[in-house]
Design a protein around this motif. Structure first.
Motif, PDB file in Angstrom:
ATOM      1  N   UNK A  49       0.828  -1.208   0.000  1.00 57.65           N
ATOM      2  CA  UNK A  49       0.000   0.000   0.000  1.00 57.65           C
ATOM      3  C   UNK A  49       0.864   1.262   0.000  1.00 57.65           C
ATOM      4  N   UNK A  50       1.931   1.254   0.804  1.00 57.41           N
ATOM      5  CA  UNK A  50       2.827   2.421   0.832  1.00 57.41           C
ATOM      6  C   UNK A  50       3.497   2.632  -0.517  1.00 57.41           C
ATOM      7  N   UNK A  51       3.922   1.551  -1.162  1.00 58.40           N
ATOM      8  CA  UNK A  51       4.570   1.664  -2.467  1.00 58.40           C
ATOM      9  C   UNK A  51       3.607   2.220  -3.511  1.00 58.40           C
ATOM     10  N   UNK A  52       2.368   1.740  -3.467  1.00 57.04           N
ATOM     11  CA  UNK A  52       1.365   2.209  -4.430  1.00 57.04           C
ATOM     12  C   UNK A  52       1.040   3.682  -4.183  1.00 57.04           C
ATOM     13  N   UNK A  53       0.822   4.060  -2.937  1.00 53.16           N
ATOM     14  CA  UNK A  53       0.509   5.461  -2.615  1.00 53.16           C
ATOM     15  C   UNK A  53       1.660   6.383  -3.028  1.00 53.16           C
ATOM     16  N   UNK A  81       0.792  -2.752 -10.706  1.00 54.90           N
ATOM     17  CA  UNK A  81       1.593  -3.966 -10.542  1.00 54.90           C
ATOM     18  C   UNK A  81       2.904  -3.619  -9.852  1.00 54.90           C
ATOM     19  N   UNK A  82       3.246  -4.408  -8.811  1.00 58.65           N
ATOM     20  CA  UNK A  82       4.511  -4.227  -8.110  1.00 58.65           C
ATOM     21  C   UNK A  82       5.502  -5.284  -8.567  1.00 58.65           C
ATOM     22  N   UNK A  83       6.781  -4.869  -8.716  1.00 58.05           N
ATOM     23  CA  UNK A  83       7.816  -5.837  -9.050  1.00 58.05           C
ATOM     24  C   UNK A  83       8.414  -6.415  -7.772  1.00 58.05           C
ATOM     25  N   UNK A  87       8.299  -1.893  -6.372  1.00 61.21           N
ATOM     26  CA  UNK A  87       8.171  -0.672  -7.161  1.00 61.21           C
ATOM     27  C   UNK A  87       7.043  -0.877  -8.164  1.00 61.21           C
ATOM     28  N   UNK A  88       6.200   0.136  -8.289  1.00 64.40           N
ATOM     29  CA  UNK A  88       5.068   0.052  -9.206  1.00 64.40           C
ATOM     30  C   UNK A  88       5.593   0.222 -10.626  1.00 64.40           C
ATOM     31  N   UNK A  89       5.277  -0.726 -11.479  1.00 63.95           N
ATOM     32  CA  UNK A  89       5.840  -0.717 -12.830  1.00 63.95           C
ATOM     33  C   UNK A  89       4.943  -0.047 -13.874  1.00 63.95           C
TER      34      UNK A  89
END
Length: 151
Positions: A49-53, A81-83, A87-89
């Motif tokens: 969630x933190x990475x997406x935000x 999508x997270x790798x 990290x959101x790609x």
């Protein structure tokens, strides 16, 4: 956090091996193992969630969103999508659709050549000096100097 979870799982596994035959202790250890598994799942969800935000905020900031809080709610978080490095790609793809749909909520990008507008004025009242410095003058300055010349 991951090291703590691994240590807790290791301790629980060690205690389970030593508690064979003790039903109440085995039940208690199973309960703790389930709690640790839930904590691990919650931790991974929080990281995701933190990475997406963060990716959404960065995209909106970099693209000049006028109301980023409002536009952040328009992102389809399930489509992001997270790798392996969290990290959101594809934030640019998802954000591009939002940018196309809500064009008026993003700052317009200006393009074209930049014009020089120095503070200096053309010196000398000759036509040659005016021609040599014409690129550095505004239209008003050029008109004023041309009207002051005699031909």
């Amino acid at each position: 956090m991951q090291a703590q979870l691994d240590a807790a799982n290791g301790t629980i596994n060690t205690l389970q091996k030593g508690a064979k035959g003790n039903e109440p202790l085995e039940a208690e250890l199973t309960k703790y193992k389930d709690q640790v598994a839930k904590m691990e799942t919650d931790h991974k969800a929080a990281i995701k969630n933190m990475a997406i935000e963060s990716a959404i905020e960065g995209y909106l900031r970099d693209n000049g969103a006028k109301h980023p809080d409002l536009l952040a709610t328009k992102f389809d978080r399930e489509a992001l999508v997270l790798d392996a490095d969290n990290k959101v790609t594809n934030v640019a793809d998802v954000g591009g659709k939002i940018k196309d749909e809500y064009k008026d909520l993003f700052a317009a990008t200006l393009s074209g050549p930049t014009t020089a507008n120095p503070d200096t004025k053309a010196t000398g009242g000759t036509y040659e000096a005016l021609v040599n410095n014409a690129n550095n003058l505004s239209v008003e300055e050029l008109t004023a100097q041309l009207s002051g010349m005699e031909f």
